[in-house]
Design an enzyme around this catalytic site. Structure first.
Site, PDB file in Angstrom:
ATOM      1  CG  ASP A  14       3.551   6.627  -3.689  1.00  0.00           C
ATOM      2  OD1 ASP A  14       4.120   6.130  -2.705  1.00  0.00           O
ATOM      3  OD2 ASP A  14       2.375   7.059  -3.661  1.00  0.00           O
TER       4      ASP A  14
ATOM      5  CD  GLU B  80       4.912   2.267  -2.102  1.00  0.00           C
ATOM      6  OE1 GLU B  80       5.108   2.144  -0.889  1.00  0.00           O
ATOM      7  OE2 GLU B  80       4.050   3.037  -2.558  1.00  0.00           O
TER       8      GLU B  80
END
Ligand code: CA
Length: 672
Positions: free
Chosen positions: A352, A381
């Site tokens: 993340d 990400e």
């Protein structure tokens, strides 16, 4: 070591200006801390003795408290710890018989003040709500056959097909037919059926054909009260509390520390037995709490980044960000993923807000995991949710992916180009008839690698070929964040019917599943699930988030199309090329004048690309609602996909080349 109070620093900023602080950055104080990364941190059981070792370099005293119970009652004893200054650690040893099966917390004194109790940063088992660590024998948590359990082998990361799911989304709806709703055990139940008699749960995953599930955060998070599970609270879980323990809310008994561990392993084993790998979403970039986090309570200040005035910096948008550029934090991340890979047989990690981490740490993550097992897939990400003190060039950004080895990033290029911008619900994209995104879709098709026929200056999101290899790119059109594909199509095509929107969904996913790179889909899209238009459903009730499995029967044609797409990709290495050179050589775009024929892309995969049995594959995407013609080279072609139907074996008939009409909002795939 003395810590000036934040207020005093802020005051000095006001009096002397920022330049006076430049030489005395708040975070500089941590550079001199000794570090320690031994695998015996916090708890080690060694024959008759149990050893505690807490890393807390600036503490003036430390102690370990022993409890009978995981969340109530007074300590049975409180053991003072001794300092090992060279390691920055505090240690205590007790006979195992006094503490085994019990619970513990650490407590430190710093700057003359005892801080709150904490289970530390390395508990591997905890009581209810993760407030106290548990002393258990992990080998008792292994399901039968665990020693030989192993995920599917992955030859190339572009062979992976990712399916992102939340435990409750998959099983909570009454139509799931699953007994252990919302639990790890949900995916261990074979033979579950929807009211219409169609497979749900793990059998559904097998039917669909995906290779890996990507589970939303499953470590112990903060937002669900495990002592009150009947309240049925839903959360995505992006609020980390204990990084190395499964979430108790997904277990059938969070009060028994062994149960959540055993049940998560049972889920992983069931998936592995079905030939499906397990990727875990990891959120090392921030903690749920600031001062109350386990990081702050064991080594105040160290694990988080701050601005020069001592405020928490907040690149996560959640109140703080962690400091992977500091040795002990970098070690923590690396050792934590290795622990999950080793103890839980996890097959991949999705980071993340990965750009909060530095590229060096991410390279270490991939390198050290590779030493454990060469085919563990790491992706993330490639962005942050706010500014960070970490310099841009050190961030594990999408744009820096080529500075990393064996790490992939999500491509927002394809995502926004195909369906319209994520943050503007009514915006349309290539597959929904809006012109101007053709070149950005092509960037997605070539997995953001350098290609002689792709003009990056026309890219909507990226202006250069940032990926050195297709194995660095994960392509998708939707995920748990933002509107589901169904909701996006409903909001951006308000005048259309659901059947017209399903055509657009098929076209959008055909682009994802035929593109180079690794395809990724969000659970339930294959049956046109929605979230009632809620774009940020992180704490919405199950009535918003749970998949209604009756949709599988209602939208059977949609499911069959996704199955066909997945089967096509798995059978044909031409869609799964492994190098930028192969893509540049074997993927040839047809010249199309976008001014005259907008929303039309046509390309060939030539010369048995990737060793494919098919000599040539022709792929045409028509995102316009009107039919458009393309020129197909003469000769006999098998029809693989046309007008919303697909046959992975090319059994939809044949056509001769020449001028071929492609119906509006559809893909045409031919092969010979
Ligand atoms: Ca929890």
């Amino acid at each position: 070591m003395k810590f000036p109070k934040i207020m005093a620093t802020a005051l000095s900023l006001a009096l002397f200006g920022a330049s006076a602080l430049a030489a005395d950055r708040y975070d500089d104080r941590f550079a001199s801390y000794p570090t320690y990364s031994g695998s015996d941190l916090e708890l080690a059981i060694d024959g008759p003795y149990t050893h505690f070792k807490l890393w807390s370099p600036a503490a003036s005293q430390a102690r370990v408290n022993i409890y009978e119970n995981g969340h109530t009652g007074l300590p049975l004893m409180s053991i003072p710890m001794s300092s090992i200054p060279a390691q920055g650690t505090w240690v205590a040893t007790v006979p195992g018989e006094q503490v085994n099966g019990k619970f513990y917390t650490f407590q430190i004194e710093q700057d003359g003040k005892w801080l709150d109790e904490t289970p530390g940063v390395w508990p591997k088992a905890v009581g209810v709500n993760g407030k106290r660590a548990a002393i258990i024998d992990l080998s008792t948590t292994n399901p039968a056959g665990w020693e030989s359990d192993r995920g599917p082998e992955v030859k190339n990361f572009t062979d992976v097909i990712l399916y992102e799911m939340h435990h409750r989304d998959m099983s909570m709806h009454p139509s799931s037919g699953i007994v252990n709703k919302g639990k790890f055990l949900a995916l261990t139940e074979p033979g579950t059926l929807s009211p219409e008699g169609l497979a749900t749960g793990i059998d559904h995953l097998k039917e669909l054909g995906i290779t890996h599930v990507h589970i939303l955060p499953s470590y112990d998070y903060n937002s669900v009260d495990e002592a009150n599970l009947p309240a049925n609270v839903y959360n995505w879980g992006y609020d980390p509390q204990n990084y190395n323990v499964p979430e108790g809310g997904y277990s059938t008994n969070p009060a028994d520390p062994a149960v959540r561990i055993r049940e998560m392993k049972q889920m992983i084993k069931a998936l592995h037995d079905a030939g499906i790998g397990v990727v875990m979403d990891v959120v090392y970039n921030h903690t749920a709490e600031n001062d109350g986090s386990n990081f702050e309570l064991t080594a105040p200040g160290y694990y988080h980044r701050h601005w020069d005035d001592g405020r928490y910096s907040d690149a996560s948008g959640c109140g703080n960000e962690t400091a992977s550029d500091r040795q002990q934090m970098s070690d923590f991340i690396v050792n934590s993923v290795k622990y999950w890979a080793d103890e839980y047989h996890i097959d991949g990690f999705r980071f993340d807000l990965m750009a909060i981490h530095d590229t060096e740490t991410m390279n270490r993550v991939a390198r050290e995991l590779k030493e454990l097992r060469p085919d563990i897939f790491v992706y993330g990400e490639g962005w942050t949710a706010g500014d960070s003190p970490l310099p841009v060039e050190r961030r594990a950004l999408k744009e820096n992916v080529s500075k990393m080895t064996d790490i992939a990033v999500f491509s927002d290029d394809l995502r926004d180009a195909v369906k319209g911008h994520y943050s503007n619900a009514s915006d349309r994209g290539f597959a929904t008839g809006k012109p101007g995104a053709e070149e950005t879709v092509k960037i997605g098709i070539v997995a953001a690698t350098a290609h002689p026929q792709v003009d990056y200056s026309k890219g909507n999101n990226s202006k250069f070929a940032y990926a050195a290899s297709p194995e660095m790119i994960v392509n998708y059109v939707s995920c748990h964040d933002d509107l589901t594909l169904t909701d996006k199509l409903r909001k951006s095509m308000p005048e259309a019917t659901d059947s017209a929107r399903m055509r657009a969904a098929k076209l959008a996913q055909t682009i994802v599943f035929t593109s180079q790179g690794t395809p990724f889909m969000f659970a339930g899209e294959e049956i046109f699930r929605d979230k009632k238009g809620v774009h940020n459903s992180y704490n919405s009730p199950d009535s918003i988030n749970a998949i209604d499995w009756s949709l599988k029967s209602a939208n059977a044609d949609q499911f069959a199309y996704y199955q066909g797409l997945i089967a096509l990709r798995k059978a044909h290495p031409a869609f799964r090329l492994t190098s930028a050179e192969d893509i540049a050589r074997h993927l040839v775009f047809d010249k199309i004048d976008s001014a005259k024929q907008p929303n039309l892309i046509s390309y060939s995969l030539v010369n048995h690309a990737g060793g494919d049995e098919w000599k040539e594959i022709k792929v045409v995407f028509n995102g316009s609602p009107e039919a458009q013609s393309v020129k197909i080279p003469s000769g006999k072609w098998m029809i693989v996909a046309r007008d919303g139907a697909i046959s992975p074996t090319g059994a939809l008939g044949t056509l001769k080349g020449g001028k071929v009409e492609v119906p509006g909002t559809s893909a045409l795939i031919l092969a010979r």
